[in-house]
Write an enzyme that holds these catalytic residues in place. Structure first.
Site, PDB file in Angstrom:
ATOM      1  CB  CYS A 166       9.672 -34.218 -28.685  1.00 48.20           C
ATOM      2  SG  CYS A 166      10.664 -33.018 -29.626  1.00 48.20           S
ATOM      3  N   GLY A 217       5.070 -31.834 -30.080  1.00 52.21           N
ATOM      4  CA  GLY A 217       6.065 -32.884 -30.267  1.00 52.21           C
ATOM      5  C   GLY A 217       6.895 -32.700 -31.517  1.00 52.21           C
ATOM      6  CG  ASP A 276      -0.457 -25.919 -29.733  1.00 50.67           C
ATOM      7  OD1 ASP A 276      -0.399 -27.045 -29.222  1.00 50.67           O
ATOM      8  OD2 ASP A 276       0.537 -25.309 -30.170  1.00 50.67           O
ATOM      9  CB  CYS A 315      -6.670  -3.826 -22.791  1.00 52.68           C
ATOM     10  SG  CYS A 315      -5.494  -4.743 -21.764  1.00 52.68           S
ATOM     11  CB  CYS A 353      -1.879 -15.542 -26.245  1.00 53.20           C
ATOM     12  SG  CYS A 353      -2.451 -17.227 -25.901  1.00 53.20           S
TER      13      CYS A 353
END
Length: 433
Positions: A46, A98, A327, A368, A381
């Site tokens: 990057c 990046g 990712d 939850c 997530c």
């Protein structure tokens, strides 16, 4: 006789299709599933050094001296196998980093040629997530001609953006990013904004929101920055941030980075922006966080994995062809294989990947499951599920208090919008009959 010949011909075609799928990286034995394989053609390379970046440090996971550029061989295999693996179109290529623009425009020209070569009648789309500082007229013309969708990383006004998004000399990148935004507008390239939310920006929700509206932005996504300081596993890998937690893992200590947004502050940030959006901008300005929540209230897929019951359909391919579960989980234990040697559908439907995705639901705490907003949130997530519930269960999302505040506040309005949209659709269907 003719009927038997027809049946044999159908069988022959099925076997041919299966053989073609095996050769191209498709499925074997199981019905194909749709998935989105994000690509990082320059890996973690990057031209910025953003303080909160969770990916830049992944440089430590690759061999010294290894090129951080996706080779022509990997590119060809990726495009060919990814298109062939999708059961139907459209097929969307998501180029990330990046900084994916570092690889140069010729790489994407070649990508387009390969996509045309292997399209096999399927519609192909491309998106590019960039910090924007390399955008110029040549890029603008290319992106506009190909109808690319560009995601631009921009955190807000100058002082907010420059607090964490530095160039390699430690200088703020705001002016360069705004020049890139001007290029996108000049060439009428469709774009949206990815805005990270940190403690500083969380204190100024309406300033951030007004800035984006004044800048001509029409679509924005607010991404909370949540990162832990390195744990033992991270230090063993040479990383500066803690690795993602395993489903059900109980942590002894939770030490947050100073740039991580606080849960309640993030919830209030969303609520303040929601109120402003509801009063003035419904239908004219899209906040993707609200769109995803609305989809859940309408009984439709949210569109992003964090707001769905299970995940695992968004793997990532690195510059060297290695494929990881997600990712946010680019760690050795979550490597699924390599595009040059392995079958895409087999990797996505492997026992390992299915267990990874199913754990999002299976490890959801009782707290939850009993929560009124649970069917909208779904625990968000798994990477952020490192807190304990009030009754001591592991797996509570760090941002729970903030999400609960936001969904309780916005829920009645989003439900009303969902009902209105549902009524409108039913009316249109009735009129068409």
């Amino acid at each position: 006789m003719a009927k038997k010949a027809t049946q044999n011909e159908k069988k022959r075609r099925r076997w041919q299709a299966r053989a073609k799928a095996r050769q191209a990286g498709g499925q074997t034995g199981k019905p194909p599933v749709r998935f989105a394989l994000m690509a990082k053609p320059m890996g973690p390379a990057c031209n910025l050094r953003c303080r909160y970046c969770f990916y830049l440090e992944k440089e430590a996971l690759f061999s010294d001296g290894e090129s951080r550029r996706m080779s022509d061989e990997v590119l060809e295999a990726y495009i060919r196998k990814y298109i062939a693996s999708q059961p139907s179109g459209p097929v969307q290529f998501n180029w990330q980093g990046g900084e994916p623009m570092l690889i140069g425009l010729d790489f994407y020209r070649k990508s387009i040629e390969l996509q045309r070569q292997y399209a096999d009648g399927k519609v192909i789309r491309n998106t590019l997530q960039t910090n924007g500082i390399l955008l110029d007229d040549e890029w603008g013309r290319f992106l506009a001609k190909g109808n690319w969708l560009v995601g631009l990383s921009l955190d807000g006004p100058r002082e907010i953006h420059n607090e964490h998004r530095f160039d390699t000399h430690g200088e703020g990148s705001f002016d360069a990013v705004m020049s890139g935004l001007a290029v996108l507008r000049k060439h009428r390239v469709e774009f949206n904004v990815l805005a990270s939310v940190t403690p500083g920006s969380a204190e100024r929700p309406l300033d951030v929101y007004k800035f984006f509206k004044d800048a001509g932005v029409k679509f924005v996504q607010f991404m909370p920055i949540v990162e832990r300081l390195p744990d033992h596993a991270a230090k063993e890998l040479g990383l500066q941030l803690a690795v993602g937690v395993r489903a059900g893992e109980r942590l002894k200590t939770v030490d947050m980075t100073p740039w991580s947004v606080r849960p309640k502050a993030y919830g209030e940030f969303l609520c303040r922006i929601f109120d402003e959006w509801l009063r003035h901008d419904v239908g004219s300005f899209a906040v993707m966080n609200f769109e995803w929540a609305l989809a859940n209230y309408m009984g439709r897929p949210a569109g992003v994995c964090q707001w769905m019951p299970v995940c695992g359909r968004s793997p990532i391919i690195e510059h060297n062809g290695d494929i990881y579960a997600c990712d946010h989980y680019v760690y050795p234990e979550h490597r699924l294989g390599n595009i040059l040697t392995d079958n895409l559908q087999e990797m996505v439907q492997s026992t390992k990947q299915c267990a990874f995705g199913q754990a999002k639901l299976d490890a959801l705490p009782d707290y939850c499951r009993q929560c009124p907003v649970g069917p909208v949130c779904w625990g968000e997530c798994p990477k952020r599920r490192f807190r304990q519930t009030p009754d001591g269960q592991s797996g509570l999302n760090y941002l729970c208090a903030g999400y609960k505040r936001f969904f309780e506040h916005s829920g009645p309005y989003l439900k009303a919008i969902a009902q209105q949209l549902g009524h409108r659709r039913r009316k249109l269907r009735s009129e068409r009959r």
